[in-house]
Design a protein around this motif. Structure first.
Motif, PDB file in Angstrom:
ATOM      1  N   LEU A 200      25.958  71.399  27.890  1.00 43.68           N
ATOM      2  CA  LEU A 200      25.793  71.163  29.323  1.00 43.68           C
ATOM      3  C   LEU A 200      26.737  70.077  29.829  1.00 43.68           C
ATOM      4  N   TRP A 201      27.016  69.093  28.955  1.00 43.75           N
ATOM      5  CA  TRP A 201      27.723  67.889  29.368  1.00 43.75           C
ATOM      6  C   TRP A 201      28.628  67.438  28.220  1.00 43.75           C
ATOM      7  N   PRO A 202      29.820  68.010  28.097  1.00 40.41           N
ATOM      8  CA  PRO A 202      30.686  67.754  26.941  1.00 40.41           C
ATOM      9  C   PRO A 202      31.089  66.287  26.762  1.00 40.41           C
ATOM     10  N   GLU A 203      30.999  65.490  27.823  1.00 41.74           N
ATOM     11  CA  GLU A 203      31.444  64.094  27.725  1.00 41.74           C
ATOM     12  C   GLU A 203      30.387  63.161  27.145  1.00 41.74           C
ATOM     13  N   LEU A 204      29.218  63.680  26.760  1.00 36.83           N
ATOM     14  CA  LEU A 204      28.144  62.803  26.305  1.00 36.83           C
ATOM     15  C   LEU A 204      28.546  61.880  25.154  1.00 36.83           C
ATOM     16  N   PRO A 205      29.196  62.351  24.094  1.00 33.51           N
ATOM     17  CA  PRO A 205      29.585  61.405  23.039  1.00 33.51           C
ATOM     18  C   PRO A 205      30.484  60.285  23.558  1.00 33.51           C
ATOM     19  N   GLN A 206      31.389  60.614  24.463  1.00 32.44           N
ATOM     20  CA  GLN A 206      32.264  59.598  25.042  1.00 32.44           C
ATOM     21  C   GLN A 206      31.451  58.593  25.861  1.00 32.44           C
ATOM     22  N   ILE A 207      30.443  59.085  26.573  1.00 34.56           N
ATOM     23  CA  ILE A 207      29.576  58.200  27.350  1.00 34.56           C
ATOM     24  C   ILE A 207      28.841  57.242  26.420  1.00 34.56           C
ATOM     25  N   MET A 208      28.323  57.751  25.314  1.00 34.46           N
ATOM     26  CA  MET A 208      27.589  56.896  24.375  1.00 34.46           C
ATOM     27  C   MET A 208      28.510  55.850  23.746  1.00 34.46           C
ATOM     28  N   ARG A 209      29.744  56.246  23.454  1.00 36.60           N
ATOM     29  CA  ARG A 209      30.694  55.268  22.902  1.00 36.60           C
ATOM     30  C   ARG A 209      31.067  54.228  23.948  1.00 36.60           C
ATOM     31  N   SER A 210      31.148  54.654  25.209  1.00 31.51           N
ATOM     32  CA  SER A 210      31.434  53.711  26.290  1.00 31.51           C
ATOM     33  C   SER A 210      30.303  52.705  26.432  1.00 31.51           C
ATOM     34  N   ASN A 211      29.076  53.182  26.274  1.00 34.64           N
ATOM     35  CA  ASN A 211      27.923  52.284  26.325  1.00 34.64           C
ATOM     36  C   ASN A 211      27.962  51.281  25.178  1.00 34.64           C
ATOM     37  N   ARG A 212      28.321  51.778  23.990  1.00 34.66           N
ATOM     38  CA  ARG A 212      28.413  50.886  22.824  1.00 34.66           C
ATOM     39  C   ARG A 212      29.525  49.860  23.005  1.00 34.66           C
ATOM     40  N   ALA A 213      30.628  50.271  23.619  1.00 38.26           N
ATOM     41  CA  ALA A 213      31.729  49.343  23.876  1.00 38.26           C
ATOM     42  C   ALA A 213      31.308  48.265  24.876  1.00 38.26           C
ATOM     43  N   PHE A 214      30.500  48.650  25.877  1.00 36.50           N
ATOM     44  CA  PHE A 214      29.969  47.641  26.802  1.00 36.50           C
ATOM     45  C   PHE A 214      29.126  46.623  26.055  1.00 36.50           C
ATOM     46  N   LEU A 215      28.262  47.086  25.163  1.00 38.24           N
ATOM     47  CA  LEU A 215      27.447  46.166  24.361  1.00 38.24           C
ATOM     48  C   LEU A 215      28.334  45.164  23.638  1.00 38.24           C
ATOM     49  N   ARG A 216      29.389  45.657  23.005  1.00 37.28           N
ATOM     50  CA  ARG A 216      30.289  44.755  22.265  1.00 37.28           C
ATOM     51  C   ARG A 216      30.913  43.728  23.198  1.00 37.28           C
ATOM     52  N   ARG A 217      31.399  44.162  24.347  1.00 32.47           N
ATOM     53  CA  ARG A 217      32.056  43.233  25.270  1.00 32.47           C
ATOM     54  C   ARG A 217      31.063  42.202  25.810  1.00 32.47           C
ATOM     55  N   ALA A 218      29.841  42.652  26.115  1.00 27.50           N
ATOM     56  CA  ALA A 218      28.847  41.742  26.678  1.00 27.50           C
ATOM     57  C   ALA A 218      28.416  40.692  25.653  1.00 27.50           C
ATOM     58  N   VAL A 219      28.164  41.112  24.418  1.00 27.36           N
ATOM     59  CA  VAL A 219      27.768  40.150  23.380  1.00 27.36           C
ATOM     60  C   VAL A 219      28.906  39.173  23.109  1.00 27.36           C
ATOM     61  N   THR A 220      30.128  39.674  23.072  1.00 29.65           N
ATOM     62  CA  THR A 220      31.288  38.797  22.880  1.00 29.65           C
ATOM     63  C   THR A 220      31.393  37.787  24.021  1.00 29.65           C
ATOM     64  N   PHE A 221      31.245  38.262  25.253  1.00 24.49           N
ATOM     65  CA  PHE A 221      31.295  37.398  26.437  1.00 24.49           C
ATOM     66  C   PHE A 221      30.278  36.267  26.322  1.00 24.49           C
ATOM     67  N   LEU A 222      29.051  36.590  25.927  1.00 23.46           N
ATOM     68  CA  LEU A 222      27.999  35.582  25.849  1.00 23.46           C
ATOM     69  C   LEU A 222      28.200  34.636  24.677  1.00 23.46           C
ATOM     70  N   ALA A 223      28.595  35.174  23.533  1.00 24.55           N
ATOM     71  CA  ALA A 223      28.833  34.308  22.371  1.00 24.55           C
ATOM     72  C   ALA A 223      29.964  33.326  22.660  1.00 24.55           C
ATOM     73  N   GLU A 224      30.986  33.775  23.355  1.00 16.55           N
ATOM     74  CA  GLU A 224      32.091  32.880  23.704  1.00 16.55           C
ATOM     75  C   GLU A 224      31.646  31.773  24.645  1.00 16.55           C
ATOM     76  N   ARG A 225      30.551  31.987  25.335  1.00 18.04           N
ATOM     77  CA  ARG A 225      30.003  30.972  26.240  1.00 18.04           C
ATOM     78  C   ARG A 225      28.877  30.183  25.601  1.00 18.04           C
ATOM     79  N   GLY A 226      28.736  30.301  24.292  1.00 19.63           N
ATOM     80  CA  GLY A 226      27.830  29.446  23.549  1.00 19.63           C
ATOM     81  C   GLY A 226      26.468  30.008  23.239  1.00 19.63           C
ATOM     82  N   VAL A 227      26.158  31.226  23.659  1.00 21.32           N
ATOM     83  CA  VAL A 227      24.849  31.808  23.362  1.00 21.32           C
ATOM     84  C   VAL A 227      24.768  32.155  21.876  1.00 21.32           C
ATOM     85  N   THR A 228      23.694  31.737  21.239  1.00 17.83           N
ATOM     86  CA  THR A 228      23.527  31.987  19.803  1.00 17.83           C
ATOM     87  C   THR A 228      22.223  32.715  19.479  1.00 17.83           C
ATOM     88  N   ARG A 229      21.466  33.096  20.512  1.00 20.24           N
ATOM     89  CA  ARG A 229      20.187  33.775  20.285  1.00 20.24           C
ATOM     90  C   ARG A 229      20.179  35.080  21.078  1.00 20.24           C
TER      91      ARG A 229
END
Length: 268
Positions: free
Chosen positions: A45-74
């Motif tokens: 129905l939606w051939p782009e779904l795997p790409q969408i899930m990888r995009s979501n995972r990439a957002f997680l990586r960028r967000a955690v990196t952003f916060l860790a760089e600002r000192g968040v450790t929890r």
């Protein structure tokens, strides 16, 4: 079906499971044929779904990196799923080796696999709990300990609030979590959006009604309202590829085709 060693007793192997379907989309191995069959139907129905899930995972990586760089450790990762392809503790500790992570999921397969993966890691723990029973979740000793010392905590609700129905009121649940957080804490949230691909939304939601975790896609306005009490960081709530991309050209001409939206906010 023969039960693999990483699957706990009592797990229903005959019904597709959202965490295992997500693992399949990411190219993982912790899924069954029933999950792969559902994923294939969804991709038809939606051939782009795997790409969408990888995009979501990439957002997680960028967000955690952003916060860790600002000192968040929890980090409190609610709806963590099966931690494949760059788990939160791996991302955070590349910047903050002292980072502590509590993973929370309702799915016994995700929890069992996470515990195996994190065995011997004293700075990470795994809790089987449900966001919809938020008082129980917040009372768990691992969660209470993470919040007890008064340091900022990043709460991750990545691709999970859309599994909470309108009747269960995700905004109210997030408010309970927000009120327990120390000042300077953060909310990281991504959510399936109705606006990105309205032509696909209803069929996709129908498919997930076949699972124990039906999906509720929401409007950009409804998703932004979940950040009540948090100060959004730039660029606000945007389509997944648009949130602080590593390279601007990676966003592409049609970020809305990734359909999910995401944002990060800090509690004053």
């Amino acid at each position: 079906m023969r039960r693999p060693s990483w699957v706990p007793e009592g797990t229903d192997l005959d019904k597709p499971n959202a965490a295992r379907v997500y693992d399949y989309y990411l190219g993982g191995s912790h899924n069954f044929e029933v999950d792969r069959e559902m994923a294939r139907k969804a991709m038809a129905l939606w051939p782009e779904l795997p790409q969408i899930m990888r995009s979501n995972r990439a957002f997680l990586r960028r967000a955690v990196t952003f916060l860790a760089e600002r000192g968040v450790t929890r980090f409190l990762d609610i709806g963590s799923g099966i931690p494949t392809f760059g788990a939160v503790h791996e991302i955070a500790r590349a910047i903050r080796p002292e980072a502590k992570v509590v993973y929370v999921d309702r799915d016994p397969v995700a929890v069992a696999h996470s515990r195996l993966l994190l065995e011997g890691d004293p700075a990470s723990s795994v809790v089987q709990a449900d966001l919809r029973d938020v008082d129980d979740l917040m009372a768990r000793p691992e969660v209470a300990e993470l919040l007890a010392e008064g340091e900022p905590v990043a709460v991750l609700l990545v691709a999970v609030a859309h599994f909470v129905s309108d009747d269960e009121d995700p905004r109210k649940l997030i408010g309970v979590i927000r009120d327990a957080l120390p000042s300077g804490s953060a909310l990281v949230l991504s959510h399936a959006s109705l606006e990105g691909r309205p032509d696909q939304a209803e069929d996709h939601q129908k498919l997930y009604r076949m699972t124990p975790t039906p999906l509720t896609m929401r409007t950009h306005e409804q998703i932004t309202a979940m950040f009540a009490g948090f100060d959004l960081v730039e660029p606000g709530v945007v389509y997944l590829p648009q949130w602080r991309p590593d390279q601007p050209e990676s966003v592409g001409e049609h970020p809305e085709r990734m359909t999910g939206v995401a944002g990060v906010g800090f509690r004053p």
